[in-house]
Scaffold this motif. Structure first.
Motif, PDB file in Angstrom:
ATOM      1  N   VAL A   1       0.849  -1.195   0.000  1.00 46.61           N
ATOM      2  CA  VAL A   1       0.000   0.000   0.000  1.00 46.61           C
ATOM      3  C   VAL A   1       0.884   1.244   0.000  1.00 46.61           C
ATOM      4  O   VAL A   1       1.897   1.294   0.702  1.00 46.61           O
ATOM      5  CB  VAL A   1      -0.954  -0.024   1.221  1.00 46.61           C
ATOM      6  CG1 VAL A   1      -1.616   1.318   1.444  1.00 46.61           C
ATOM      7  CG2 VAL A   1      -2.002  -1.098   1.044  1.00 46.61           C
ATOM      8  N   SER A   2       0.488   2.249  -0.776  1.00 46.02           N
ATOM      9  CA  SER A   2       1.277   3.478  -0.859  1.00 46.02           C
ATOM     10  C   SER A   2       1.320   4.187   0.493  1.00 46.02           C
ATOM     11  O   SER A   2       0.394   4.049   1.311  1.00 46.02           O
ATOM     12  CB  SER A   2       0.678   4.432  -1.893  1.00 46.02           C
ATOM     13  OG  SER A   2      -0.528   5.004  -1.396  1.00 46.02           O
TER      14      SER A   2
ATOM     15  N   ALA B   1       0.769   7.256   1.082  1.00 43.90           N
ATOM     16  CA  ALA B   1      -0.391   8.159   1.173  1.00 43.90           C
ATOM     17  C   ALA B   1      -1.636   7.407   1.639  1.00 43.90           C
ATOM     18  O   ALA B   1      -2.392   7.894   2.482  1.00 43.90           O
ATOM     19  CB  ALA B   1      -0.641   8.841  -0.173  1.00 43.90           C
ATOM     20  N   GLU B   2      -1.861   6.209   1.090  1.00 45.56           N
ATOM     21  CA  GLU B   2      -3.030   5.418   1.492  1.00 45.56           C
ATOM     22  C   GLU B   2      -2.895   4.920   2.928  1.00 45.56           C
ATOM     23  O   GLU B   2      -3.853   4.966   3.699  1.00 45.56           O
ATOM     24  CB  GLU B   2      -3.247   4.243   0.539  1.00 45.56           C
ATOM     25  CG  GLU B   2      -4.335   3.276   0.970  1.00 45.56           C
ATOM     26  CD  GLU B   2      -5.737   3.870   1.122  1.00 45.56           C
ATOM     27  OE1 GLU B   2      -6.583   3.222   1.774  1.00 45.56           O
ATOM     28  OE2 GLU B   2      -6.005   4.976   0.606  1.00 45.56           O
TER      29      GLU B   2
ATOM     30  N   GLU C   1      -3.723   7.751   5.194  1.00 45.28           N
ATOM     31  CA  GLU C   1      -5.162   8.039   5.247  1.00 45.28           C
ATOM     32  C   GLU C   1      -5.901   7.029   6.119  1.00 45.28           C
ATOM     33  O   GLU C   1      -6.876   7.362   6.777  1.00 45.28           O
ATOM     34  CB  GLU C   1      -5.761   8.076   3.836  1.00 45.28           C
ATOM     35  CG  GLU C   1      -5.413   9.340   3.084  1.00 45.28           C
ATOM     36  CD  GLU C   1      -5.847  10.601   3.816  1.00 45.28           C
ATOM     37  OE1 GLU C   1      -7.024  10.731   4.175  1.00 45.28           O
ATOM     38  OE2 GLU C   1      -4.982  11.480   4.036  1.00 45.28           O
ATOM     39  N   ARG C   2      -5.444   5.794   6.143  1.00 49.77           N
ATOM     40  CA  ARG C   2      -6.065   4.784   7.001  1.00 49.77           C
ATOM     41  C   ARG C   2      -5.873   5.122   8.480  1.00 49.77           C
ATOM     42  O   ARG C   2      -6.697   4.762   9.310  1.00 49.77           O
ATOM     43  CB  ARG C   2      -5.503   3.394   6.690  1.00 49.77           C
ATOM     44  CG  ARG C   2      -5.937   2.898   5.326  1.00 49.77           C
ATOM     45  CD  ARG C   2      -5.301   1.566   4.995  1.00 49.77           C
ATOM     46  NE  ARG C   2      -5.704   1.133   3.656  1.00 49.77           N
ATOM     47  CZ  ARG C   2      -5.326  -0.002   3.119  1.00 49.77           C
ATOM     48  NH1 ARG C   2      -4.534  -0.835   3.779  1.00 49.77           N
ATOM     49  NH2 ARG C   2      -5.725  -0.328   1.904  1.00 49.77           N
TER      50      ARG C   2
ATOM     51  N   ARG D   1     -11.888   4.644   9.607  1.00 49.71           N
ATOM     52  CA  ARG D   1     -11.290   3.551   8.829  1.00 49.71           C
ATOM     53  C   ARG D   1     -10.525   2.550   9.698  1.00 49.71           C
ATOM     54  O   ARG D   1     -10.138   1.484   9.205  1.00 49.71           O
ATOM     55  CB  ARG D   1     -10.362   4.125   7.755  1.00 49.71           C
ATOM     56  CG  ARG D   1     -11.136   4.972   6.724  1.00 49.71           C
ATOM     57  CD  ARG D   1     -10.273   5.410   5.588  1.00 49.71           C
ATOM     58  NE  ARG D   1      -9.916   4.253   4.764  1.00 49.71           N
ATOM     59  CZ  ARG D   1      -9.096   4.321   3.728  1.00 49.71           C
ATOM     60  NH1 ARG D   1      -8.556   5.469   3.372  1.00 49.71           N
ATOM     61  NH2 ARG D   1      -8.802   3.237   3.025  1.00 49.71           N
TER      62      ARG D   1
ATOM     63  N   ARG E   1       3.755  12.387   8.265  1.00 48.27           N
ATOM     64  CA  ARG E   1       2.918  11.190   8.407  1.00 48.27           C
ATOM     65  C   ARG E   1       3.198  10.502   9.744  1.00 48.27           C
ATOM     66  O   ARG E   1       3.519   9.317   9.811  1.00 48.27           O
ATOM     67  CB  ARG E   1       3.121  10.221   7.248  1.00 48.27           C
ATOM     68  CG  ARG E   1       2.651  10.756   5.919  1.00 48.27           C
ATOM     69  CD  ARG E   1       2.740   9.681   4.837  1.00 48.27           C
ATOM     70  NE  ARG E   1       2.322  10.199   3.552  1.00 48.27           N
ATOM     71  CZ  ARG E   1       3.099  10.250   2.471  1.00 48.27           C
ATOM     72  NH1 ARG E   1       4.331   9.782   2.526  1.00 48.27           N
ATOM     73  NH2 ARG E   1       2.638  10.731   1.346  1.00 48.27           N
TER      74      ARG E   1
ATOM     75  N   SER F   1       4.887   0.914   1.425  1.00 51.41           N
ATOM     76  CA  SER F   1       5.120   1.707   2.629  1.00 51.41           C
ATOM     77  C   SER F   1       5.616   0.829   3.770  1.00 51.41           C
ATOM     78  O   SER F   1       5.414  -0.377   3.791  1.00 51.41           O
ATOM     79  CB  SER F   1       3.833   2.427   3.049  1.00 51.41           C
ATOM     80  OG  SER F   1       2.801   1.502   3.307  1.00 51.41           O
TER      81      SER F   1
ATOM     82  N   PRO G   1      -3.419  -4.327   0.814  1.00 46.81           N
ATOM     83  CA  PRO G   1      -4.698  -3.998   0.158  1.00 46.81           C
ATOM     84  C   PRO G   1      -5.866  -4.672   0.876  1.00 46.81           C
ATOM     85  O   PRO G   1      -5.719  -5.774   1.416  1.00 46.81           O
ATOM     86  CB  PRO G   1      -4.539  -4.559  -1.251  1.00 46.81           C
ATOM     87  CG  PRO G   1      -3.060  -4.648  -1.459  1.00 46.81           C
ATOM     88  CD  PRO G   1      -2.479  -4.967  -0.100  1.00 46.81           C
TER      89      PRO G   1
END
Length: 139
Positions: A12-13, A15-16, A19-20, A26, A72, A99, A129
């Motif tokens: 997973v990037s 950025a993703e 966001e999680r 989430r 982050r 990441s 993912p």
């Protein structure tokens, strides 16, 4: 007081993965020990307090100590009566893409040692993912 540092790397990037973390709604998607979160807004912010819900309806209060979107990184303190755990989370670029996330847990030794395996599972899921986690793929 004991401190344990955990890491997980996945496709997973950054950025993703961030966001999680940044959107508490989430958290139940990737943290199996969390069944719900009560917070006043949709995104983490320093000073925000709320409650995290775990299995069998247990809820624990928390306070977000700091959030650094650019780096982050964020930190929070979770309480269970007189017991307090301080957790520092971060997300970075993975060594081969994807990441790497890290978690530093500080608190009473029995609680930190007992929580670490579940935390390791959760951060491993954070960087995978959603379809891999729901399909029973290794995390």
């Amino acid at each position: 007081m004991t401190t344990v540092t955990l890491h997980a790397t996945g496709p997973v990037s950054p950025a993703e993965a961030w966001e999680r973390y940044a959107r508490p709604a989430r958290w139940p998607q990737w943290a199996p020990q969390i069944t719900g979160v009560e917070v006043p807004g949709p995104r983490l912010a320093a000073g925000v307090s709320g409650r995290v819900r775990g299995p069998v309806g247990v809820t624990l209060p928390f306070v977000v100590e700091s959030v650094d979107e650019a780096a982050r990184q964020w930190a929070w303190t979770v309480s269970a009566g007189p017991v307090r755990l301080h957790l520092l989370h971060w997300v970075a670029d993975g060594p081969d893409g994807g990441s790497t996330t890290g978690l530093r847990i500080s608190g009473p030794a029995p609680v930190v040692v007992g929580y670490a395996p579940l935390a390791q599972l959760a951060i491993g899921r954070l960087v995978r993912p959603l379809d891999q986690r729901s399909a029973g793929q290794p995390v």
